[in-house]
Scaffold this active site. Sequence first.
Site, PDB file in Angstrom:
ATOM      1  N   ASP A   1       2.269  20.462 -20.421  1.00 31.06           N
ATOM      2  CA  ASP A   1       1.658  19.415 -20.579  1.00 31.06           C
ATOM      3  C   ASP A   1       2.397  18.480 -21.326  1.00 31.06           C
ATOM      4  OD1 ASP A   1      -0.472  17.488 -21.180  1.00 31.06           O
ATOM      5  OD2 ASP A   1      -1.992  18.967 -21.774  1.00 31.06           O
TER       6      ASP A   1
ATOM      7  N   HIS B   1     -20.420  15.541 -29.211  1.00 31.87           N
ATOM      8  CA  HIS B   1     -19.701  14.588 -30.383  1.00 31.87           C
ATOM      9  C   HIS B   1     -19.872  13.477 -29.641  1.00 31.87           C
ATOM     10  CE1 HIS B   1     -16.390  15.815 -28.144  1.00 31.87           C
ATOM     11  NE2 HIS B   1     -15.531  15.050 -28.618  1.00 31.87           N
TER      12      HIS B   1
ATOM     13  N   TYR C   1       0.892  -1.199   0.034  1.00 34.66           N
ATOM     14  CA  TYR C   1      -0.015   0.096   0.055  1.00 34.66           C
ATOM     15  C   TYR C   1       1.012   1.160   0.254  1.00 34.66           C
ATOM     16  CZ  TYR C   1      -3.702   3.274   0.832  1.00 34.66           C
ATOM     17  OH  TYR C   1      -4.705   4.529   0.711  1.00 34.66           O
TER      18      TYR C   1
ATOM     19  N   LYS D   1       0.454   8.027 -23.429  1.00 34.09           N
ATOM     20  CA  LYS D   1       0.873   8.189 -24.673  1.00 34.09           C
ATOM     21  C   LYS D   1       2.545   7.988 -24.737  1.00 34.09           C
ATOM     22  CE  LYS D   1      -2.859  11.220 -24.823  1.00 34.09           C
ATOM     23  NZ  LYS D   1      -3.424  11.932 -23.742  1.00 34.09           N
TER      24      LYS D   1
ATOM     25  N   ALA E   1       2.389  15.171 -22.546  1.00 31.73           N
ATOM     26  CA  ALA E   1       1.941  13.916 -23.057  1.00 31.73           C
ATOM     27  C   ALA E   1       2.957  13.164 -24.062  1.00 31.73           C
ATOM     28  CB  ALA E   1       0.498  13.740 -23.309  1.00 31.73           C
TER      29      ALA E   1
ATOM     30  N   PHE F   1      -5.378  21.284 -24.425  1.00 32.67           N
ATOM     31  CA  PHE F   1      -6.040  20.174 -24.722  1.00 32.67           C
ATOM     32  C   PHE F   1      -7.389  20.031 -24.025  1.00 32.67           C
ATOM     33  CE2 PHE F   1      -6.907  15.376 -23.832  1.00 32.67           C
ATOM     34  CZ  PHE F   1      -6.949  15.311 -25.098  1.00 32.67           C
ATOM     35  N   ASP F   2      -8.517  19.423 -24.554  1.00 27.34           N
ATOM     36  CA  ASP F   2      -9.781  19.713 -24.262  1.00 27.34           C
ATOM     37  C   ASP F   2      -9.856  19.237 -22.635  1.00 27.34           C
ATOM     38  OD1 ASP F   2      -9.854  16.828 -24.690  1.00 27.34           O
ATOM     39  OD2 ASP F   2     -11.303  16.960 -26.279  1.00 27.34           O
TER      40      ASP F   2
HETATM   41  C1  LIG Z   1      -4.184  12.785 -23.391  1.00 26.61           C
HETATM   42  C2  LIG Z   1      -3.832  14.102 -23.081  1.00 26.61           C
HETATM   43  C3  LIG Z   1      -4.329  14.899 -21.864  1.00 26.61           C
HETATM   44  C4  LIG Z   1      -5.186  14.052 -20.713  1.00 26.61           C
HETATM   45  O1  LIG Z   1      -4.631  12.730 -20.410  1.00 26.61           O
HETATM   46  P1  LIG Z   1      -5.580  11.517 -20.276  1.00 26.61           P
HETATM   47  O2  LIG Z   1      -4.418  10.463 -19.475  1.00 26.61           O
HETATM   48  O3  LIG Z   1      -6.419  11.193 -21.266  1.00 26.61           O
HETATM   49  O4  LIG Z   1      -6.425  12.064 -18.846  1.00 26.61           O
HETATM   50  C5  LIG Z   1      -4.072  16.333 -21.340  1.00 26.61           C
HETATM   51  N1  LIG Z   1      -3.300  16.719 -22.329  1.00 26.61           N
HETATM   52  C6  LIG Z   1      -2.818  16.153 -23.485  1.00 26.61           C
HETATM   53  C7  LIG Z   1      -1.968  16.975 -24.400  1.00 26.61           C
HETATM   54  C8  LIG Z   1      -2.908  14.954 -23.984  1.00 26.61           C
HETATM   55  O5  LIG Z   1      -2.747  14.424 -24.971  1.00 26.61           O
END
Ligand SMILES: *Cc1c(COP(=O)(O)O)cnc(C)c1O
Length: 455
Positions: free
Chosen positions: A211, A446, A70, A254, A213, A122-123
């Site tokens: 950010d 969408h 844990y 990613k 990813a 990003f959204d």
């Molecule tokens: C995928 C992504 C996120 C969100 O990450 P999740 O793991 O899907 O929650 C944030 N910013 C960017 C640029 C992304 O590609």
Amino acid sequence: MPLMEPYRIKVVEPIPVLTRAERTEAMQTAGYNPFNLSADRITIDLLSDSGTGALSAAQQAAGALGDETYAGARSYFRFHDAVAELTGFEHILPVHQGRAAERILFGAMLGPGRVCVSNTHFDTTRANVELSGATAVDLPSAAMKDLDSDDPFKGDIDLDALSAMLAGPEDVAVVVMTITNNGGAGQPVSMANLRATAELCRAHGVPLILDAARFAENAWLVIQREPGWSDRTPAEVARAAFDLADGAVCSLKKDAIVHMGGFLALRDRELATRCEAMLIATEGFRTYGGLAGRDLEMIAVGLREVVDPAYLRTRAAQTEYLAELIQAAGVSIVRPAGIHALYLNAGRLLRHLEPAQYPGHALACELFVAGGIRCAELGSLYLGVEDAEGRLVKPAPYELVRLAIPRRVYTQSHLEYVAEVIAGIAKDPESVPGQRIVSAPKLLRHFHCRTEPIS
Ligand SMILES: *Cc1c(COP(=O)(O)O)cnc(C)c1O
């Protein structure tokens, strides 16, 4: 060197191949919404590159060593060391995926009246900024407006606009640089732009957050395209980017090539302590953050595999190859090709359709019916504005379709198949019917809407 994947396949998964009649029926049942299709109907799935990559044998072996203690699990320390080695950040919190890091960080830094500025949010990033009560402002580079130009770093932030914003009356609490710029057609950010952004942020006392990813894919494009960086390794370039920032939110689904995971990393101890309290309340204890020990192990291995130049070279070459085949068939994409996805210019291909007939969505539906290829629209269905009667009153700036490419999953022949299906559609684009909305909720339209072809 020919395009050759630097790995061989040890475990295989069959992919369904349906007849056109079966696919037409599946599309009808799904209400012409690709999000409603079940995986057993899909031949090539290009809906997302997130959590869809193939694990390596080394990742699976590491997963078997997962320590599910844990608190203080051995797996946590291996995860921590891999992230620290990559980023250099002092405070590292695991989270179950990227958006959890966003929610925790923005909950601690933002709030009503405050502003978050980005090259493009990003959204989910925008959603978490807005959930805190703050305002999200995008300042994409001017080069982004021209889909056809070959500007190497269209993902950059507009430095003049950023400078004006930071000097202006708004209460800018944080600047977020998305690398690569996912909301901006997957275009990379240059190190020069990142450095200038960091200098502006420092001059105004505003923290800079990455950010990150696709930190490795951005690094690869810097090595290929930016003068002065060609002799550096992907890990060195990624580290140079993290060194410019005060922290990072990162989806590991990613570029860590795992199915689940993320991190929040910071230099500031006080901020990290507040985030840690929120992490424990909503995700899990600070040594697992909503992940299993096996996930932490596979992340540690994936973060080292992803910066291998042989891997990145092939991945970039795969996308580039698909881009060439598509363009040779007479179909425009957003140029230049990035790495994680290609964006088809559906508005240009389906000239016979008005924005209110949703050409991007029409093309996405046709790609499934013609070849079992699933992908996502990025056009007026996703980004347009409707009136109370559901009429499109403000179309999206472009009608695009995104083909996202999962990591290590598809081979060259799969991509050739995709290009062949697209070429078939391009031979007779006018046979592709427009779409009309049958039902659509107000929120996240969408994902949920149902449409039908206009006969
Ligand atoms: C995928 C992504 C996120 C969100 O990450 P999740 O793991 O899907 O929650 C944030 N910013 C960017 C640029 C992304 O590609």
